[in-house]
Design a protein around this motif. Sequence first.
Motif, PDB file in Angstrom:
ATOM      1  N   UNK A 363      -2.805 -49.623 -49.235  1.00  9.72           N
ATOM      2  CA  UNK A 363      -3.921 -49.135 -50.050  1.00  9.72           C
ATOM      3  C   UNK A 363      -4.396 -47.729 -49.669  1.00  9.72           C
ATOM      4  N   UNK A 364      -4.198 -47.344 -48.401  1.00 14.40           N
ATOM      5  CA  UNK A 364      -4.634 -46.014 -47.960  1.00 14.40           C
ATOM      6  C   UNK A 364      -3.511 -45.347 -47.159  1.00 14.40           C
ATOM      7  N   UNK A 365      -2.421 -44.942 -47.824  1.00 11.79           N
ATOM      8  CA  UNK A 365      -1.260 -44.377 -47.112  1.00 11.79           C
ATOM      9  C   UNK A 365      -1.571 -43.111 -46.311  1.00 11.79           C
ATOM     10  N   UNK A 366      -2.483 -42.280 -46.802  1.00 12.41           N
ATOM     11  CA  UNK A 366      -2.822 -41.059 -46.067  1.00 12.41           C
ATOM     12  C   UNK A 366      -3.547 -41.392 -44.763  1.00 12.41           C
ATOM     13  N   UNK A 367      -4.466 -42.342 -44.848  1.00 12.61           N
ATOM     14  CA  UNK A 367      -5.168 -42.775 -43.633  1.00 12.61           C
ATOM     15  C   UNK A 367      -4.190 -43.429 -42.664  1.00 12.61           C
ATOM     16  N   UNK A 368      -3.277 -44.209 -43.214  1.00 11.05           N
ATOM     17  CA  UNK A 368      -2.301 -44.909 -42.365  1.00 11.05           C
ATOM     18  C   UNK A 368      -1.457 -43.925 -41.554  1.00 11.05           C
ATOM     19  N   UNK A 369      -1.064 -42.821 -42.158  1.00 11.93           N
ATOM     20  CA  UNK A 369      -0.252 -41.826 -41.450  1.00 11.93           C
ATOM     21  C   UNK A 369      -0.978 -41.283 -40.225  1.00 11.93           C
ATOM     22  N   UNK A 370      -2.304 -41.231 -40.302  1.00 11.57           N
ATOM     23  CA  UNK A 370      -3.088 -40.694 -39.192  1.00 11.57           C
ATOM     24  C   UNK A 370      -3.244 -41.690 -38.045  1.00 11.57           C
ATOM     25  N   UNK A 371      -3.212 -42.992 -38.369  1.00  8.24           N
ATOM     26  CA  UNK A 371      -3.535 -43.987 -37.340  1.00  8.24           C
ATOM     27  C   UNK A 371      -2.338 -44.854 -36.924  1.00  8.24           C
ATOM     28  N   UNK A 372      -1.203 -44.720 -37.601  1.00  4.91           N
ATOM     29  CA  UNK A 372      -0.103 -45.659 -37.368  1.00  4.91           C
ATOM     30  C   UNK A 372       0.462 -45.603 -35.951  1.00  4.91           C
ATOM     31  N   UNK A 373       0.423 -44.435 -35.317  1.00 11.36           N
ATOM     32  CA  UNK A 373       1.006 -44.309 -33.975  1.00 11.36           C
ATOM     33  C   UNK A 373       0.179 -45.004 -32.904  1.00 11.36           C
ATOM     34  N   UNK A 374      -1.092 -45.200 -33.156  1.00 14.20           N
ATOM     35  CA  UNK A 374      -1.938 -45.934 -32.191  1.00 14.20           C
ATOM     36  C   UNK A 374      -2.791 -46.972 -32.919  1.00 14.20           C
ATOM     37  N   UNK A 375      -2.159 -47.683 -33.864  1.00 15.83           N
ATOM     38  CA  UNK A 375      -2.892 -48.613 -34.704  1.00 15.83           C
ATOM     39  C   UNK A 375      -3.577 -49.723 -33.909  1.00 15.83           C
ATOM     40  N   UNK A 376      -2.905 -50.272 -32.903  1.00 17.50           N
ATOM     41  CA  UNK A 376      -3.515 -51.367 -32.144  1.00 17.50           C
ATOM     42  C   UNK A 376      -4.831 -50.949 -31.515  1.00 17.50           C
ATOM     43  N   UNK A 377      -4.889 -49.709 -31.017  1.00 15.65           N
ATOM     44  CA  UNK A 377      -6.121 -49.217 -30.399  1.00 15.65           C
ATOM     45  C   UNK A 377      -7.212 -49.040 -31.462  1.00 15.65           C
ATOM     46  N   UNK A 378      -6.822 -48.538 -32.638  1.00 16.72           N
ATOM     47  CA  UNK A 378      -7.780 -48.382 -33.739  1.00 16.72           C
ATOM     48  C   UNK A 378      -8.255 -49.757 -34.213  1.00 16.72           C
ATOM     49  N   UNK A 379      -7.320 -50.679 -34.360  1.00 21.20           N
ATOM     50  CA  UNK A 379      -7.632 -52.035 -34.826  1.00 21.20           C
ATOM     51  C   UNK A 379      -8.690 -52.699 -33.939  1.00 21.20           C
ATOM     52  N   UNK A 380      -8.645 -52.426 -32.655  1.00 17.36           N
ATOM     53  CA  UNK A 380      -9.574 -53.055 -31.713  1.00 17.36           C
ATOM     54  C   UNK A 380     -11.032 -52.677 -31.991  1.00 17.36           C
TER      55      UNK A 380
END
Length: 400
Positions: A363-380
């Motif tokens: 749903x938010x591919x542009x946002x995903x590109x920014x956070x995908x490399x450290x997604x687990x940390x963002x998810x927390x």
Amino acid sequence: MIPIRWMRIISALLILGLISGCWSSREIEDLSLYVGLGIDVGKETEFEKKIAAQGGGYPKEDNVTATVQIAPGKSSGQQSDEGGSPSSGKSSYSNEQLTGDSLLQIFRQFSLRRDRPLIGHHLKVIVISKDIAKKYGLQQLLDFVLRDNDIRPNCLVLISHHRALDVLTSRDPSRIPAFYLTGITNNSYISNKILEPVSLAKLDAEMQSGSSFLLQNVLNADGEDKFSGGSIFKAKTTKYIGELSQTDLEALSWIKPKEKAGGVIKTYSKEGFTVLYEIKKKTTKIIPKVVRGDISFHVKAESEGWLMEDWRSPEKEEKGAYLKELEKDFAKIVDQQIDQMLYKLQHTYKADVAGFRDSIRIHYPKTWKKVKDNWDEVFATVPITYEIKTSIINPGSSTE
């Protein structure tokens, strides 16, 4: 002169004669088909120690012990002196072990002690012990397995709470553990405590995607196996970092539902009697939201089910207000389970194994590109809200 029609027939017969067999074929009776593979922390068997004492060793580190489960048990070869099939001689399988620092080299060592080569075309299950999964990433442990064209990509991957060898050993000589374990996965449609089966191919895709993932746990006691909870593997290392309980898997099924709904919810009436609701249908929608770079999720889940067990006094009717009250109670139980499960994922393990990453990616591919490399940390740190609705569509035949 030979008619064209007869020339075609003769040509077809000659071609059939050439392709009717394969020059490199091997009879199945001349092969050892292994249906189960266990991977444990390295520990030499007594057989290996005795052979090494006679000069039969080779340069290696004792990092990994591999167990192959061979079926049928009538195939010849040296059986392991540890954890093999029962000593009655009537077992339908045999377990054999060797230790080293390379699975490929271990497999080639089996050819030095067997008169029939190992063939993995019919591999059903790979069981990996939790202890070795803490030391090495699955990407390392399964590197050879993923590269080997002989091994089935659709074989099941499980995690053993203790030794993989124990899970692949049965007290029932007529039962082949590898087949038994794959059979348990077929019960996932009636229990939300069983994860969707993870095949070798699916596991490879999970690791390549860079996401954290979950694998089914197997416990063992007195020669019997039981599925219980799931093991969490960290995205970057593919190592075991912790686990979810059976109750946590029930909660996870509301956020990451399976193709076929199943499972029960238990609550207690005001009088303290047990009441059970069986899920017949379930729908889930994860709604991601990004506001000025801040990510949040809202989960909406609904289920329809039957009131299957009520221990109250039989003279009390199960109608209207009482059923509505139970629906709220069942939803409240699910809320509590989800709270507990999400706390573990976000604060204890910091690993998204619930699939929120896919929602934000789509749903938010542009946002995903920014956070995908450290997604687990963002998810927390991401806020997650949810609303659960349960509907009793059948109160059972006892009220008819």
